[in-house]
Design a protein around this motif. Structure first.
Motif, mmCIF file in Angstrom:
data_model
loop_
_atom_site.group_PDB
_atom_site.id
_atom_site.type_symbol
_atom_site.label_atom_id
_atom_site.label_comp_id
_atom_site.label_asym_id
_atom_site.label_seq_id
_atom_site.Cartn_x
_atom_site.Cartn_y
_atom_site.Cartn_z
ATOM 1 N N THR A 12 38.087 48.851 47.630
ATOM 2 C CA THR A 12 37.927 49.153 46.220
ATOM 3 C C THR A 12 36.484 49.516 45.917
ATOM 4 O OG1 THR A 12 37.237 47.036 45.219
ATOM 5 C CG2 THR A 12 39.551 47.225 45.884
ATOM 6 N N VAL A 13 36.287 50.041 44.720
ATOM 7 C CA VAL A 13 34.940 50.382 44.273
ATOM 8 C C VAL A 13 34.060 49.135 44.161
ATOM 9 C CG1 VAL A 13 35.492 50.250 41.821
ATOM 10 C CG2 VAL A 13 33.706 51.826 42.586
ATOM 11 N N TYR A 14 34.673 47.952 44.082
ATOM 12 C CA TYR A 14 33.939 46.686 44.001
ATOM 13 C C TYR A 14 33.636 46.095 45.374
ATOM 14 C CZ TYR A 14 35.479 46.586 39.088
ATOM 15 O OH TYR A 14 35.713 46.881 37.771
ATOM 16 N N GLY A 15 34.273 46.600 46.425
ATOM 17 C CA GLY A 15 34.172 46.038 47.759
ATOM 18 C C GLY A 15 35.564 45.932 48.356
ATOM 19 N N ALA A 16 35.652 45.401 49.567
ATOM 20 C CA ALA A 16 36.925 45.337 50.288
ATOM 21 C C ALA A 16 37.498 43.927 50.266
ATOM 22 C CB ALA A 16 36.743 45.807 51.718
ATOM 23 N N LEU A 17 38.836 43.857 50.350
ATOM 24 C CA LEU A 17 39.558 42.593 50.395
ATOM 25 C C LEU A 17 40.522 42.636 51.579
ATOM 26 C CD1 LEU A 17 40.461 42.456 46.604
ATOM 27 C CD2 LEU A 17 38.903 40.867 47.744
ATOM 28 N N GLU A 18 40.401 41.667 52.484
ATOM 29 C CA GLU A 18 41.368 41.530 53.558
ATOM 30 C C GLU A 18 42.577 40.762 53.020
ATOM 31 O OE1 GLU A 18 41.279 42.843 56.581
ATOM 32 O OE2 GLU A 18 39.283 43.741 56.281
ATOM 33 N N VAL A 19 43.775 41.304 53.242
ATOM 34 C CA VAL A 19 44.975 40.679 52.682
ATOM 35 C C VAL A 19 46.005 40.505 53.785
ATOM 36 C CG1 VAL A 19 44.531 41.662 50.415
ATOM 37 C CG2 VAL A 19 46.037 42.885 51.993
ATOM 38 N N SER A 20 46.865 39.503 53.606
ATOM 39 C CA SER A 20 47.910 39.229 54.593
ATOM 40 C C SER A 20 49.083 38.558 53.898
ATOM 41 C CB SER A 20 47.362 38.355 55.728
ATOM 42 O OG SER A 20 46.838 37.149 55.222
ATOM 43 N N GLU A 21 50.055 38.154 54.682
ATOM 44 C CA GLU A 21 51.325 37.642 54.159
ATOM 45 C C GLU A 21 51.113 36.546 53.114
ATOM 46 O OE1 GLU A 21 55.190 35.287 55.975
ATOM 47 O OE2 GLU A 21 54.261 36.889 57.166
ATOM 48 N N GLY A 22 51.793 36.701 51.979
ATOM 49 C CA GLY A 22 51.729 35.714 50.906
ATOM 50 C C GLY A 22 50.655 35.959 49.879
ATOM 51 N N ASP A 23 49.819 36.967 50.086
ATOM 52 C CA ASP A 23 48.746 37.242 49.137
ATOM 53 C C ASP A 23 49.263 38.007 47.917
ATOM 54 O OD1 ASP A 23 46.605 36.023 50.376
ATOM 55 O OD2 ASP A 23 45.977 37.828 51.459
ATOM 56 N N TYR A 24 48.840 37.551 46.737
ATOM 57 C CA TYR A 24 48.915 38.346 45.517
ATOM 58 C C TYR A 24 47.560 39.050 45.361
ATOM 59 C CZ TYR A 24 52.894 35.530 43.612
ATOM 60 O OH TYR A 24 54.083 34.903 43.370
ATOM 61 N N VAL A 25 47.578 40.347 45.136
ATOM 62 C CA VAL A 25 46.349 41.104 44.933
ATOM 63 C C VAL A 25 46.372 41.647 43.508
ATOM 64 C CG1 VAL A 25 44.857 42.932 45.798
ATOM 65 C CG2 VAL A 25 46.473 41.805 47.358
ATOM 66 N N VAL A 26 45.408 41.242 42.681
ATOM 67 C CA VAL A 26 45.318 41.691 41.292
ATOM 68 C C VAL A 26 44.289 42.808 41.215
ATOM 69 C CG1 VAL A 26 44.839 41.021 38.911
ATOM 70 C CG2 VAL A 26 45.926 39.383 40.472
ATOM 71 N N LEU A 27 44.710 43.974 40.757
ATOM 72 C CA LEU A 27 43.843 45.148 40.671
ATOM 73 C C LEU A 27 43.722 45.560 39.210
ATOM 74 C CD1 LEU A 27 45.519 46.791 43.709
ATOM 75 C CD2 LEU A 27 43.062 46.325 43.607
ATOM 76 N N PRO A 28 42.564 45.319 38.583
ATOM 77 C CA PRO A 28 42.406 45.637 37.165
ATOM 78 C C PRO A 28 42.578 47.129 36.887
ATOM 79 C CG PRO A 28 40.645 44.188 37.905
ATOM 80 C CD PRO A 28 41.369 44.651 39.128
ATOM 81 N N THR A 29 42.953 47.423 35.666
ATOM 82 C CA THR A 29 43.122 48.798 35.217
ATOM 83 C C THR A 29 41.927 49.664 35.610
ATOM 84 O OG1 THR A 29 44.287 47.918 33.289
ATOM 85 C CG2 THR A 29 43.598 50.214 33.177
ATOM 86 N N SER A 30 42.227 50.850 36.139
ATOM 87 C CA SER A 30 41.232 51.869 36.498
ATOM 88 C C SER A 30 40.324 51.474 37.653
ATOM 89 C CB SER A 30 40.393 52.282 35.277
ATOM 90 O OG SER A 30 41.170 53.089 34.410
ATOM 91 N N THR A 31 40.737 50.492 38.445
ATOM 92 C CA THR A 31 40.027 50.200 39.688
ATOM 93 C C THR A 31 40.386 51.261 40.726
ATOM 94 O OG1 THR A 31 39.996 47.807 39.315
ATOM 95 C CG2 THR A 31 39.767 48.559 41.586
ATOM 96 N N THR A 32 39.407 51.962 41.238
ATOM 97 C CA THR A 32 39.657 52.935 42.305
ATOM 98 C C THR A 32 39.794 52.178 43.627
ATOM 99 O OG1 THR A 32 38.390 54.628 41.129
ATOM 100 C CG2 THR A 32 38.790 54.984 43.481
#
Length: 389
Positions: free
Chosen positions: A137-157
């Motif tokens: 993302t424009v804010y930095g990277a997030l490593e995600v895996s099974e069971g993760d909820y990822v919240v991406l605010p409006t207009s996040t590239t």
């Protein structure tokens, strides 16, 4: 978000001169919601985030819906969803399951990096059913895996990069507004309260900037009139630092602490997020009711204001054994229909001390319509399962 975060380089005072090594000013970008009267973040770009060099409308297919007619409970098997033999990404490859005026629910099994994308209509919530990946993302990277909820605010590239290994299976909620923890979990200042089933320690956000070079970079933008491909002079991932309370974050369903009682607890105790006219709940492995005469499985119930959409992602859902529901199933129990345990499940549950089940539930306060993906994987016999047919 309910708490402040700082990542990368920023000046001591906001909206003051902050210069690059060549002496030029970094370009500020203030991302804010509700007319800049609520949460915001202040980002510092190497290039101008406004430098659009081209824009063109993009045709979109597969977003039509049909009503739940005749009205009945329905069952869908996402494991039976077919995807093309070509590479699939998490943006253009998502398939529409359900939608109404407030939310769209999609499914994707990406095996390649997605285009850069941002949703200018509302926040997105991605649940990782299986596999792992990297959400850049424009804010930095997030490593995600099974069971993760990822919240991406409006207009996040952002873009999604799948990792090798188990298929990355994503259950995606596209909102028309903002997705956040329930207000009853938060203090007036935004801190999680002691009765909340999760807290700040359970959340993960970007920890360092993600800096990439590029020119004439395409970004797909979903907006209220469709999708547009916008081309920018500079790569959007040129942010050297940012701070604020608005940013993408991750919460894993295994960190949800179930609220239990002597008798069966109602669905609101499982609530995890709220959005405009919908809520998201997490049903997790838990100790069950401990009154000596308790009936652990749910009673028959009619949520008269909501459609209930349940996504079964782990364990064994005791109440519906024998209904055909399994891992990857979706059940739709619409307003106007009562639903509950399978015949015999209540008696069979007596004396149980623990349920090993994981499910993600969405309750919508306006009726859900079915998308092409739901139609493609429906189990037509489900509505008769309570009658033993």
């Amino acid at each position: 978000m309910p708490y402040y975060r700082q990542v990368g380089e920023i000046p001591r005072k906001r909206h003051t001169q902050f210069r690059q090594p060549d002496g030029s000013l970094y370009a500020e970008e203030l991302m804010g919601i509700e007319g800049f009267s609520a949460e915001s973040a202040l980002l510092y770009h190497r290039g101008l985030p406004t430098a659009v060099v081209a824009a063109e409308a993009v045709a979109e297919h597969g977003r039509s819906t049909s009503p739940n007619l005749p009205l009945k409970p329905r069952h869908f098997r996402t494991g039976e969803l077919g995807f093309t033999n070509d590479s699939v990404d998490a943006v253009t490859g998502r398939r529409l399951l359900f939608a109404n005026e407030d939310v769209a629910v999609c499914f994707a099994v990406p095996d390649t990096t997605s285009p850069l994308y941002r949703n200018a209509v509302g926040d997105e919530l991605c649940y990782v059913q299986t596999g792992s990946g990297r959400v850049e993302t424009v804010y930095g990277a997030l490593e995600v895996s099974e069971g993760d909820y990822v919240v991406l605010p409006t207009s996040t590239t952002y873009r999604v990069v799948p990792h090798e290994g188990a298929p990355l299976r994503l259950y995606i909620v596209e909102s028309t507004g903002h997705i956040a923890p329930p207000k009853r979990y938060l203090s007036a200042e935004g801190q999680f309260l002691e009765h909340a089933p999760y807290c700040e320690r359970d959340l993960r956000g970007p920890t360092e900037p993600l800096l990439l070079e590029g020119s004439d970079v395409d970004v797909l933008v979903r907006h209220h009139h469709g999708v547009t491909r916008m081309t920018y002079a500079h790569h959007p991932f040129d942010v050297v630092g940012w701070d604020g309370c608005l940013y993408p974050w991750v919460f894993n369903i295994d960190d949800f602490e179930p609220i239990t009682g002597r008798i069966h607890q109602p669905p609101p105790v499982h609530q995890t997020f709220e959005g405009p006219n919908f809520v998201v709940c997490s049903f997790c492995p838990r100790k069950v009711d401990y009154h000596p005469d308790a009936v652990p499985v749910p009673y028959n119930h009619a949520n008269v204001d909501s459609d209930e959409l349940m996504f079964y992602v782990g364990g064994n859902y005791e109440a519906r054994k024998g209904s055909g529901i399994g891992i990857g199933s979706l059940s739709l129990h619409p307003s106007g229909c009562s639903h509950g345990p399978q015949p015999g499940a209540a008696e069979a549950s007596l004396g149980a001390e623990r349920f090993d089940e994981t499910a993600v539930m969405i309750d919508t306060f306006r009726p859900l319509r079915m998308g092409e993906a739901a139609t493609a994987c429906e189990d037509p016999s489900y509505a008769r399962s309570w009658a033993g047919l």
